[in-house]
Write a protein that holds these residues in place. Structure first.
Motif, PDB file in Angstrom:
ATOM      1  N   GLY A  36      23.150  96.745  23.077  1.00 55.44           N
ATOM      2  CA  GLY A  36      23.649  97.765  23.988  1.00 55.44           C
ATOM      3  C   GLY A  36      23.856  97.236  25.394  1.00 55.44           C
ATOM      4  O   GLY A  36      24.894  97.473  26.017  1.00 55.44           O
ATOM      5  N   ALA A  37      22.873  96.489  25.881  1.00 49.95           N
ATOM      6  CA  ALA A  37      22.965  95.961  27.235  1.00 49.95           C
ATOM      7  C   ALA A  37      24.110  94.973  27.368  1.00 49.95           C
ATOM      8  O   ALA A  37      24.892  95.007  28.320  1.00 49.95           O
ATOM      9  N   GLY A  38      24.250  94.071  26.400  1.00 51.31           N
ATOM     10  CA  GLY A  38      25.206  92.985  26.540  1.00 51.31           C
ATOM     11  C   GLY A  38      26.650  93.407  26.471  1.00 51.31           C
ATOM     12  O   GLY A  38      27.476  92.937  27.258  1.00 51.31           O
ATOM     13  N   ILE A  39      26.982  94.282  25.555  1.00 51.54           N
ATOM     14  CA  ILE A  39      28.377  94.555  25.299  1.00 51.54           C
ATOM     15  C   ILE A  39      28.928  95.673  26.170  1.00 51.54           C
ATOM     16  O   ILE A  39      30.030  95.575  26.702  1.00 51.54           O
ATOM     17  N   PHE A  40      28.197  96.722  26.347  1.00 54.44           N
ATOM     18  CA  PHE A  40      28.746  97.908  26.985  1.00 54.44           C
ATOM     19  C   PHE A  40      28.416  98.037  28.463  1.00 54.44           C
ATOM     20  O   PHE A  40      28.883  98.973  29.107  1.00 54.44           O
ATOM     21  N   ALA A  41      27.609  97.127  29.012  1.00 49.77           N
ATOM     22  CA  ALA A  41      27.208  97.298  30.403  1.00 49.77           C
ATOM     23  C   ALA A  41      27.506  96.113  31.306  1.00 49.77           C
ATOM     24  O   ALA A  41      27.604  96.286  32.515  1.00 49.77           O
ATOM     25  N   VAL A  42      27.668  94.904  30.760  1.00 53.29           N
ATOM     26  CA  VAL A  42      27.652  93.737  31.628  1.00 53.29           C
ATOM     27  C   VAL A  42      28.922  92.899  31.599  1.00 53.29           C
ATOM     28  O   VAL A  42      29.129  92.055  32.472  1.00 53.29           O
ATOM     29  N   LEU A  43      29.820  93.102  30.628  1.00 48.29           N
ATOM     30  CA  LEU A  43      31.014  92.255  30.556  1.00 48.29           C
ATOM     31  C   LEU A  43      31.901  92.400  31.794  1.00 48.29           C
ATOM     32  O   LEU A  43      32.400  91.404  32.325  1.00 48.29           O
ATOM     33  N   ALA A  44      32.107  93.627  32.267  1.00 44.52           N
ATOM     34  CA  ALA A  44      32.992  93.834  33.415  1.00 44.52           C
ATOM     35  C   ALA A  44      32.455  93.192  34.693  1.00 44.52           C
ATOM     36  O   ALA A  44      33.181  92.447  35.363  1.00 44.52           O
ATOM     37  N   PRO A  45      31.189  93.439  35.097  1.00 41.56           N
ATOM     38  CA  PRO A  45      30.709  92.766  36.313  1.00 41.56           C
ATOM     39  C   PRO A  45      30.667  91.249  36.182  1.00 41.56           C
ATOM     40  O   PRO A  45      30.887  90.527  37.156  1.00 41.56           O
ATOM     41  N   ALA A  46      30.412  90.744  34.974  1.00 42.58           N
ATOM     42  CA  ALA A  46      30.422  89.292  34.776  1.00 42.58           C
ATOM     43  C   ALA A  46      31.837  88.740  34.935  1.00 42.58           C
ATOM     44  O   ALA A  46      32.035  87.678  35.540  1.00 42.58           O
ATOM     45  N   ALA A  47      32.832  89.459  34.412  1.00 44.42           N
ATOM     46  CA  ALA A  47      34.227  89.032  34.579  1.00 44.42           C
ATOM     47  C   ALA A  47      34.646  89.113  36.041  1.00 44.42           C
ATOM     48  O   ALA A  47      35.414  88.270  36.532  1.00 44.42           O
ATOM     49  N   VAL A 236      22.186  85.935  16.254  1.00 45.91           N
ATOM     50  CA  VAL A 236      23.120  87.013  15.915  1.00 45.91           C
ATOM     51  C   VAL A 236      23.752  87.584  17.180  1.00 45.91           C
ATOM     52  O   VAL A 236      24.976  87.825  17.236  1.00 45.91           O
ATOM     53  N   ALA A 237      22.944  87.806  18.218  1.00 47.63           N
ATOM     54  CA  ALA A 237      23.478  88.353  19.461  1.00 47.63           C
ATOM     55  C   ALA A 237      24.517  87.421  20.083  1.00 47.63           C
ATOM     56  O   ALA A 237      25.562  87.875  20.568  1.00 47.63           O
TER      57      ALA A 237
END
Length: 424
Positions: A36-47, A236-237
């Motif tokens: 939940g944390a990795g996919i839906f919350a952090v990709l945009a700020p990391a990009a 897996v993650a």
């Protein structure tokens, strides 16, 4: 008088948690905390930080996470008790370093819990995100209260559904006509500082395997189970994160991904699969709920360990006579998380959480360095790269996150000093 309440243990008479979890349960709890944390919350700020260098940042975060996992697995096998790096630091480096790790974990993961609760609200009912977030915290605290095994079964169902949704997003995105157009938007926008900042933010996505180590007192055969579960969950993650990051970058491009508030929803719309967008929203809510469930579980166990040593109020060390869980610690954690979720900002919470958790793992790596070969010491390069990587990524985070993190750590150090003065 301490010890007059039978639910609050005297020193040396601590009630133990029941060992009910196998390897599969532990893997699922770790995945539930990460996905939940990795996919839906952090990709945009990391990009936003790394641009086209997002995948490089993901690789760096994965290397640091792998080293942290190696150190944590060896230490967890040696010290199979609730508390994770709080216990390892205390036993290997001294009381202060154990306390520092525990404090950094509890405050950092409280922010992470709030971020996941707000993710639920933002996807489920954006106009009332904070109210939904508080309701989610209350509901999942009640689930954790009734027993860790029930939590594991619920997390298993959530993880299975979320992985199916993410697989659909990847397939739709990579096979769409929009993918070729977005590739043309890639530019030379990569900077070293931006990549490191993205790696620090993305580490937030990998930190869920800490839940496995903090459950050391509740897994069967911890010497084998914890190590195997940590590496399975991490592997897996990493595969899932890489596939989804590539898919969203390819279909949106780094600029559009950086500005998106819901990148996976935007990706399926850009791919022409509007029918999938409501499913993605449901998947986001389910993923964040699974992450929040596992996070509350882990924070309450570290709170339990610190309360046993009276670094937190001893009343929080109580174990429920029927459910076998640290129920007072769970209720206290749930109350604090609900309060933070009522007012917090998601992106600020992610940065603050990453800072605290990276310091937590820095202590774990330093502790692993002190292990002797007979104690199962990892290869020397593992704790060295882990320790150095944690410190670099922590201080590469946005300035506001670093400043807030240092301020809260300073408060924790002051409380430790005051306690030592009272004891002496």
């Amino acid at each position: 008088m301490p010890g007059t309440d039978p639910a609050v243990p005297n020193a040396g008479e601590q009630p133990q948690l029941a060992r009910r979890l196998g390897t599969g349960d532990a893997v699922v709890i770790g995945l539930g905390a990460m996905i939940g944390a990795g996919i839906f919350a952090v990709l945009a700020p990391a990009a936003h930080a790394a641009g086209s260098g997002l995948l490089i940042g993901l690789a760096i975060a994965a290397v640091v996470a792998y080293c942290n996992a190696g150190s944590s697995a060896r230490l967890a096998a040696r010290y199979p008790a609730s508390g994770g790096s709080y216990v390892y630091g205390r036993e290997r480096l001294g009381e202060f370093w154990g306390y520092l790790a525990g404090w950094a974990f509890v405050v950092g993961k409280t922010a992470s819990c709030a971020a996941m609760a707000l993710t639920v609200g933002l996807y489920a009912w954006p106009q009332h995100a904070h109210a939904v977030a508080v309701a989610a915290v209350v509901a999942l605290t009640a689930v954790d209260y009734t027993g860790v095994q029930k939590s594991a079964w619920l997390t298993r169902a959530i993880v299975a559904f979320v992985l199916a949704v993410l697989a659909a997003v990847v397939v739709v995105s990579l096979t769409s006509d929009a993918a070729e157009v977005a590739r043309l938007q890639w530019g030379a926008d990569i900077t070293g500082g931006g990549v490191l900042q993205a790696a620090g933010l993305l580490f937030f996505a990998f930190a869920g395997y800490a839940r496995i180590a903090t459950l050391g007192e509740e897994v069967r055969d911890p010497a084998r189970t914890i190590a195997r579960a940590i590496f399975w969950a991490l592997g897996v993650a990493l595969v899932v994160y890489t596939a989804v990051a590539v898919a969203t970058l390819v279909v949106l491009g780094p600029q559009e991904l950086a500005s998106s508030s819901a990148p996976l929803s935007d990706a399926v719309r850009a791919a022409g699969a509007d029918w999938l967008e409501p499913v993605v929203r449901v998947g986001a809510v389910a993923a964040a709920l699974g992450s929040l469930l596992a996070l509350i579980l882990g924070v309450s166990r570290t709170t339990l360990a610190m309360a046993r040593d009276r670094h937190l109020p001893g009343v929080l060390a109580a174990v429920h006579p029927r459910f076998g869980v640290p129920y007072r610690a769970e209720l206290a954690v749930g109350a604090v998380v609900a309060l933070v979720a009522a007012f917090a900002d998601v992106r600020a919470a992610i940065g603050f959480s990453s800072f605290g958790v990276l310091l937590y793992y820095a202590v774990a790596n330093a502790s692993a360095w002190t292990l002797a070969p007979a104690e199962g010491r990892p290869a020397r390069v593992v704790p060295v790269v882990g320790l150095f990587g944690c410190l670099v990524l922590a201080f590469a985070l946005p300035f506001a996150s670093v400043a807030a993190g240092l301020a809260v750590i300073a408060v924790g150090v002051a409380l430790f000093g005051l306690r030592r003065l009272r004891v002496s």
